[in-house]
Motif scaffolding. Structure first.
Motif, PDB file in Angstrom:
ATOM      1  N   ALA A 254       0.929  -1.377  -0.130  1.00 55.74           N
ATOM      2  CA  ALA A 254      -0.152   0.198  -0.070  1.00 55.74           C
ATOM      3  C   ALA A 254       0.821   1.323  -0.061  1.00 55.74           C
ATOM      4  CB  ALA A 254      -0.996  -0.007   1.125  1.00 55.74           C
ATOM      5  N   VAL A 255       1.896   1.382   0.674  1.00 57.83           N
ATOM      6  CA  VAL A 255       3.182   2.381   0.571  1.00 57.83           C
ATOM      7  C   VAL A 255       3.712   2.420  -0.651  1.00 57.83           C
ATOM      8  CG1 VAL A 255       5.028   3.372   1.809  1.00 57.83           C
ATOM      9  CG2 VAL A 255       3.109   2.300   3.240  1.00 57.83           C
ATOM     10  N   TYR A 256       4.024   1.235  -1.266  1.00 52.87           N
ATOM     11  CA  TYR A 256       4.771   1.352  -2.510  1.00 52.87           C
ATOM     12  C   TYR A 256       3.761   1.764  -3.342  1.00 52.87           C
ATOM     13  CZ  TYR A 256       7.195  -0.157  -6.624  1.00 52.87           C
ATOM     14  OH  TYR A 256       7.751  -0.046  -7.772  1.00 52.87           O
ATOM     15  N   THR A 257       2.773   1.566  -3.652  1.00 55.20           N
ATOM     16  CA  THR A 257       1.633   1.928  -4.550  1.00 55.20           C
ATOM     17  C   THR A 257       0.955   3.490  -4.213  1.00 55.20           C
ATOM     18  OG1 THR A 257      -0.048   0.742  -3.637  1.00 55.20           O
ATOM     19  CG2 THR A 257       1.134  -0.264  -5.300  1.00 55.20           C
ATOM     20  N   GLY A 258       1.394   4.102  -3.151  1.00 49.55           N
ATOM     21  CA  GLY A 258       0.957   5.576  -2.906  1.00 49.55           C
ATOM     22  C   GLY A 258      -0.527   5.545  -2.079  1.00 49.55           C
ATOM     23  N   LYS A 259      -0.943   4.327  -1.935  1.00 54.78           N
ATOM     24  CA  LYS A 259      -2.229   4.332  -1.394  1.00 54.78           C
ATOM     25  C   LYS A 259      -2.183   4.499   0.077  1.00 54.78           C
ATOM     26  CE  LYS A 259      -4.149   0.540  -4.289  1.00 54.78           C
ATOM     27  NZ  LYS A 259      -5.107  -0.342  -4.338  1.00 54.78           N
ATOM     28  N   MET A 260      -1.180   4.440   0.938  1.00 51.79           N
ATOM     29  CA  MET A 260      -1.208   4.678   2.316  1.00 51.79           C
ATOM     30  C   MET A 260       0.315   5.618   2.364  1.00 51.79           C
ATOM     31  SD  MET A 260      -0.696   2.246   5.513  1.00 51.79           S
ATOM     32  CE  MET A 260      -1.282   2.963   7.243  1.00 51.79           C
ATOM     33  N   PRO A 261      -0.025   6.734   3.133  1.00 49.80           N
ATOM     34  CA  PRO A 261       1.261   7.596   3.183  1.00 49.80           C
ATOM     35  C   PRO A 261       2.346   7.016   4.218  1.00 49.80           C
ATOM     36  CG  PRO A 261      -0.871   8.950   3.788  1.00 49.80           C
ATOM     37  CD  PRO A 261      -1.156   7.360   3.777  1.00 49.80           C
TER      38      PRO A 261
ATOM     39  N   LEU B 129      -0.786  -3.892  -6.257  1.00 40.47           N
ATOM     40  CA  LEU B 129       0.006  -3.530  -7.534  1.00 40.47           C
ATOM     41  C   LEU B 129      -0.778  -3.368  -8.647  1.00 40.47           C
ATOM     42  CD1 LEU B 129       3.036  -3.348  -7.452  1.00 40.47           C
ATOM     43  CD2 LEU B 129       2.336  -4.384  -5.552  1.00 40.47           C
ATOM     44  N   LYS B 130      -1.744  -4.117  -8.965  1.00 43.50           N
ATOM     45  CA  LYS B 130      -2.482  -3.855 -10.111  1.00 43.50           C
ATOM     46  C   LYS B 130      -3.158  -2.658 -10.287  1.00 43.50           C
ATOM     47  CE  LYS B 130      -7.065  -5.786  -8.457  1.00 43.50           C
ATOM     48  NZ  LYS B 130      -7.549  -4.731  -7.588  1.00 43.50           N
ATOM     49  N   ASP B 131      -3.309  -1.775  -9.292  1.00 40.53           N
ATOM     50  CA  ASP B 131      -3.820  -0.293  -9.425  1.00 40.53           C
ATOM     51  C   ASP B 131      -2.698   0.582 -10.080  1.00 40.53           C
ATOM     52  OD1 ASP B 131      -6.367  -1.527  -8.639  1.00 40.53           O
ATOM     53  OD2 ASP B 131      -6.163  -0.637  -6.494  1.00 40.53           O
ATOM     54  N   ILE B 132      -1.774   0.175 -10.393  1.00 36.82           N
ATOM     55  CA  ILE B 132      -0.591   0.879 -10.755  1.00 36.82           C
ATOM     56  C   ILE B 132       0.057   0.389 -12.128  1.00 36.82           C
ATOM     57  CG2 ILE B 132      -0.175   2.392  -8.545  1.00 36.82           C
ATOM     58  CD1 ILE B 132       2.588   0.837  -8.683  1.00 36.82           C
ATOM     59  N   VAL B 133      -0.032  -0.990 -12.027  1.00 42.46           N
ATOM     60  CA  VAL B 133       0.623  -1.437 -13.136  1.00 42.46           C
ATOM     61  C   VAL B 133      -0.168  -2.650 -13.563  1.00 42.46           C
ATOM     62  CG1 VAL B 133       3.129  -0.674 -13.129  1.00 42.46           C
ATOM     63  CG2 VAL B 133       2.273  -2.737 -11.826  1.00 42.46           C
ATOM     64  N   PRO B 134       0.077  -3.159 -14.911  1.00 39.04           N
ATOM     65  CA  PRO B 134      -0.488  -4.408 -15.377  1.00 39.04           C
ATOM     66  C   PRO B 134       0.135  -5.595 -14.531  1.00 39.04           C
ATOM     67  CG  PRO B 134      -0.005  -3.194 -17.114  1.00 39.04           C
ATOM     68  CD  PRO B 134       0.544  -2.701 -16.015  1.00 39.04           C
ATOM     69  N   THR B 135      -0.783  -6.299 -13.817  1.00 39.49           N
ATOM     70  CA  THR B 135      -0.388  -7.402 -12.849  1.00 39.49           C
ATOM     71  C   THR B 135      -1.118  -8.719 -13.143  1.00 39.49           C
ATOM     72  OG1 THR B 135      -0.199  -5.690 -11.203  1.00 39.49           O
ATOM     73  CG2 THR B 135      -0.585  -7.787 -10.195  1.00 39.49           C
ATOM     74  N   VAL B 136      -0.088  -9.749 -13.107  1.00 38.52           N
ATOM     75  CA  VAL B 136      -0.682 -11.256 -13.137  1.00 38.52           C
ATOM     76  C   VAL B 136      -0.650 -11.931 -11.731  1.00 38.52           C
ATOM     77  CG1 VAL B 136      -0.117 -13.339 -14.280  1.00 38.52           C
ATOM     78  CG2 VAL B 136       0.348 -11.331 -15.458  1.00 38.52           C
ATOM     79  N   MET B 137      -2.015 -12.467 -11.540  1.00 40.19           N
ATOM     80  CA  MET B 137      -2.108 -12.948 -10.264  1.00 40.19           C
ATOM     81  C   MET B 137      -2.331 -14.616 -10.458  1.00 40.19           C
ATOM     82  SD  MET B 137      -2.055 -12.728  -6.918  1.00 40.19           S
ATOM     83  CE  MET B 137      -2.409 -13.878  -5.681  1.00 40.19           C
ATOM     84  N   LEU B 138      -1.743 -15.512  -9.803  1.00 42.37           N
ATOM     85  CA  LEU B 138      -1.828 -16.822 -10.163  1.00 42.37           C
ATOM     86  C   LEU B 138      -2.254 -17.807  -8.718  1.00 42.37           C
ATOM     87  CD1 LEU B 138       1.437 -17.476 -12.288  1.00 42.37           C
ATOM     88  CD2 LEU B 138      -0.994 -17.107 -13.178  1.00 42.37           C
ATOM     89  N   PHE B 139      -2.809 -18.641  -8.835  1.00 43.93           N
ATOM     90  CA  PHE B 139      -3.147 -19.507  -7.843  1.00 43.93           C
ATOM     91  C   PHE B 139      -2.903 -20.830  -8.040  1.00 43.93           C
ATOM     92  CE2 PHE B 139      -7.192 -16.881  -5.711  1.00 43.93           C
ATOM     93  CZ  PHE B 139      -6.394 -16.177  -5.253  1.00 43.93           C
ATOM     94  N   VAL B 140      -2.371 -21.671  -6.675  1.00 40.18           N
ATOM     95  CA  VAL B 140      -2.069 -22.966  -6.818  1.00 40.18           C
ATOM     96  C   VAL B 140      -3.025 -23.662  -5.911  1.00 40.18           C
ATOM     97  CG1 VAL B 140       0.257 -23.101  -7.872  1.00 40.18           C
ATOM     98  CG2 VAL B 140      -0.118 -22.888  -5.341  1.00 40.18           C
ATOM     99  N   PRO B 141      -3.533 -24.929  -6.015  1.00 40.05           N
ATOM    100  CA  PRO B 141      -4.415 -25.594  -5.003  1.00 40.05           C
ATOM    101  C   PRO B 141      -4.209 -25.319  -3.752  1.00 40.05           C
ATOM    102  CG  PRO B 141      -4.127 -26.701  -6.979  1.00 40.05           C
ATOM    103  CD  PRO B 141      -3.061 -25.929  -7.150  1.00 40.05           C
ATOM    104  N   SER B 142      -5.053 -25.386  -2.767  1.00 38.38           N
ATOM    105  CA  SER B 142      -5.072 -25.513  -1.247  1.00 38.38           C
ATOM    106  C   SER B 142      -5.807 -26.775  -0.915  1.00 38.38           C
ATOM    107  CB  SER B 142      -5.468 -24.549  -0.401  1.00 38.38           C
ATOM    108  OG  SER B 142      -4.855 -23.293  -0.824  1.00 38.38           O
ATOM    109  N   VAL B 143      -5.144 -27.727  -0.343  1.00 39.98           N
ATOM    110  CA  VAL B 143      -5.808 -28.814  -0.087  1.00 39.98           C
ATOM    111  C   VAL B 143      -7.083 -28.525   0.912  1.00 39.98           C
ATOM    112  CG1 VAL B 143      -5.844 -31.293   0.894  1.00 39.98           C
ATOM    113  CG2 VAL B 143      -3.904 -30.382  -0.496  1.00 39.98           C
ATOM    114  N   GLU B 144      -8.248 -28.786   0.673  1.00 38.80           N
ATOM    115  CA  GLU B 144      -9.432 -28.651   1.416  1.00 38.80           C
ATOM    116  C   GLU B 144      -9.753 -27.069   1.758  1.00 38.80           C
ATOM    117  OE1 GLU B 144     -10.064 -31.182   4.808  1.00 38.80           O
ATOM    118  OE2 GLU B 144      -9.306 -33.019   3.538  1.00 38.80           O
ATOM    119  N   GLY B 145      -8.728 -26.145   1.069  1.00 33.95           N
ATOM    120  CA  GLY B 145      -8.917 -24.643   1.171  1.00 33.95           C
ATOM    121  C   GLY B 145      -8.503 -24.232   2.632  1.00 33.95           C
TER     122      GLY B 145
END
Lengths: 413, 413
Positions: A141-148, A362-378
């Motif tokens: 949040a600080v890096y992307t300028g959302k939080m001072p 991050l996606k609010d300042i630059v194009p961002t890819v978000m990937l998931f791998v499975p979690s057993v039983e969540g």
């Protein structure tokens, strides 16, 4: 299993030993000794391989690969901090995957002689979890300028220790800004059971759920649990209990659209066995993929607050609030990841993320890819969090491919 | 106002300055620095006037007047410890009143030349409040043999400091037993509004209410507040909230007999804003003048526990329990106090006590007199606790008369 996969698993095993709990999880809250050890481990891993490491003013730790001096960076990372008695995978997997992916991409470029137009950096974002210092996702949040910056540094934990002091104590309070971003990527365990149930290897995250988090204070009056007649009581803990129940019951009003609600944190004052509480501070968390459902739930909850104030003779004061709208990841990034998964022969599906991630910022300042791998039983935010080794390795392979394509400029408009 | 009354009020003013809070209350939890200061003040007051002071193995502080060497003592006292942000009167008034009463009786005997058959001791009972160290009424419980000394010394506060360490630190861990009791007396503010409403000066306590206090643990499973689907959650805090509401709703089932219920203390684990709680520890407190009502309420609550376990997917575990039956003060003591009040021209009425007091323990080993003075609006365990000066002074006058009669042997069978 090839040597590259084995290296990932060996490193993950070593990393999981830092701040390990008896039940097989980890406890490495932000800027604690265990967090420091984990950071030192990463610095050592990066410098051994020739990365340049740097820490910014909010404790985000970067491992830089600069192929084209002056060019902006593809930021690839997640977070090494954990919840109290958290799982081994949440965050740490994403940082380790980022380190291996960027290193593999570096080796690929070195052997081909190619000079990519974008540089890459492994990132460990500070305090994603928000358990010791609120709010969560603080470093990104600080890096992307959302939080001072100053506001974040001044946040204190329950012992009154500020973020600034805590970072200085562990030796990770930097004096410069982080590298400039061109794109971002993050891989994370799903923390839900969709992929596990469907037997799919990769989730391509299209959007986050909308979330409304806020802090309320239920204000009553301190009195004697024995002698004060019931009609005279202004019981802040009873008021808070009615709020918690009301928050849960919201869910049943929306049978057609998932709404997730919770109250995870409660402080009672004075919290003495024979004293009716004068104040109860409560953290509420409402999430839905539908903004309309979330807004309607909020409106119902406000009416419930008024009813509880009347029935329980307390005041309910809203303190702070954080709102995240439904906000898509860039579709071209999702498409790039889909093509990369196809190329590697990995099964995949589009998904939403219910949890917040650094990539949400991050996606609010630059194009961002978000990937998931499975979690057993969540299972998540729990020491029994588990992801199969095969999925761990597949995720690193895909992240490598995604980072290579981002560095090569495949998303350049 | 006569000089004796003025001395009481001046001393009460001085005492109220120790551990004073900004809002006009005091905070002097057991064996803290503020408790030490208050104890030192009392020791100084007593030794200046020629009392012999002694401290027993659980930190009860005695100021002895021994007129007949070897004879047992009339124990007159209450407690100097307070709740967090407590009132000035609760306990401290009773100790100060005891000091003045025993001193006046001493002066009376000195001037008349009478040698009474019983000695007298001012007592400051250790840890009546039970806010820092559980359970409450600890010092008088150990003195009366209801709680083993070693068990009490081993109790720890939230920081892990034991009673033994805390008492040693403030210099009040004694090495001997307290004096042997023949009778006991205590005066206290009512902490209810009966006397205040009826304009009566003195309450003659005939019995305590029955009380059932117990600790439960609601056990769930730690998970993610955002991503865990609602049906999978085992939310310990939600379970605790439903218990708190159920405990309050018990009251409405008994419209004809007062039942007081509360949950004053709750600990949530891990208590992180984005984690569904794995455990919630809750202290429950049910009181009634009717044992039958209390038993029926307990039975209903157990059925509610089963329903909550089923609806919320948690386990409710009963940990510890303390039960006080309805137990009368000796009627001959009530009659002695009534006659003393009549002799002084003070208005009075018989009463029950809803709160526990050190005298609740004492009465089970020796005939014990318990007196109340009015509390304005019944406010208690609150910084705004208030009793008029006139009532303060009338109470000391009556306690003096009661102590004189007890020392003279009026209750000797």
């Amino acid at each position: 299993m090839n040597a590259a996969d084995r290296a990932v698993l060996d490193d993950f095993h070593a990393l999981s030993a830092l701040g390990a709990t008896e039940a097989g999880g980890v406890e490495r809250q932000a800027a604690t000794e265990a967090d420091r050890q984990t950071r030192e481990w990463l610095v050592d891993w990066l410098t051994t391989r020739g990365f340049t490491t740097t820490v910014d003013r909010i404790g985000n730790l970067f491992g830089l690969r600069e192929w084209t001096p002056g060019a902006p960076f593809v930021l690839v990372g997640s977070h090494l901090d954990s919840q109290p008695r958290g799982g081994r995978y949440d965050g740490a997997y994403g940082v380790l995957a980022a380190a291996h992916a960027v290193q593999r991409v570096h080796e690929r470029f070195a052997s081909s002689g190619e000079t990519p137009p974008f540089n890459a950096a492994v990132v460990n974002w500070f305090n994603e979890e928000g358990s010791r210092f609120k709010p969560s996702m603080m470093g990104s949040a600080v890096y992307t300028g959302k939080m001072p910056l100053e506001e974040a540094l001044a946040v204190t934990d329950l012992d009154g220790v500020s973020v600034e002091e805590a970072l200085a104590r562990i030796g990770f309070l930097g004096e410069q800004d982080g590298p400039r971003a061109a794109f971002a990527a993050e891989i994370h365990i799903e923390q839900g059971r969709v992929l596990d149930k469907e037997g799919i290897q990769i989730g391509l995250v299209e959007s986050n759920w909308a979330a409304h988090k806020y802090q309320i204070s239920v204000v009553g009056a301190q009195s004697h649990t024995g002698s004060t007649v019931m009609a005279d009581r202004q019981d802040a803990l009873l008021g808070a209990a009615r709020v918690i129940v009301a928050v849960r019951e919201l869910v049943d009003r929306f049978p057609d659209t998932p709404l997730h609600t919770s109250a995870g944190q409660l402080f009672v004052h004075p919290n003495s066995p024979v004293v009716v509480a004068r104040e109860a501070e409560l953290h509420l968390d409402l999430r839905s993929e539908s903004l309309e459902v979330l807004q309607e739930a909020d409106a119902i909850l406000n009416r419930e607050f008024a009813a509880i104030e009347a029935s329980t003779n307390v005041k309910i004061v809203k303190k702070s609030a954080h709102f995240w709208p439904v906000n898509p990841y860039q579709p071209e990034g999702v498409e790039l990841a889909r093509e990369a998964a196809e190329a590697l022969g990995l099964s995949h599906r589009p998904m939403l993320t219910l949890a917040g991630h650094d990539s949400t910022n991050l996606k609010d300042i630059v194009p961002t890819v978000m990937l998931f791998v499975p979690s057993v039983e969540g299972i998540s935010h729990n020491e029994h969090e588990f992801t199969h080794d095969e999925d761990i390795c597949a995720g690193v392979n895909l992240l490598t491919e995604v980072v290579a394509r981002l560095c090569r400029g495949d998303l350049r408009s």
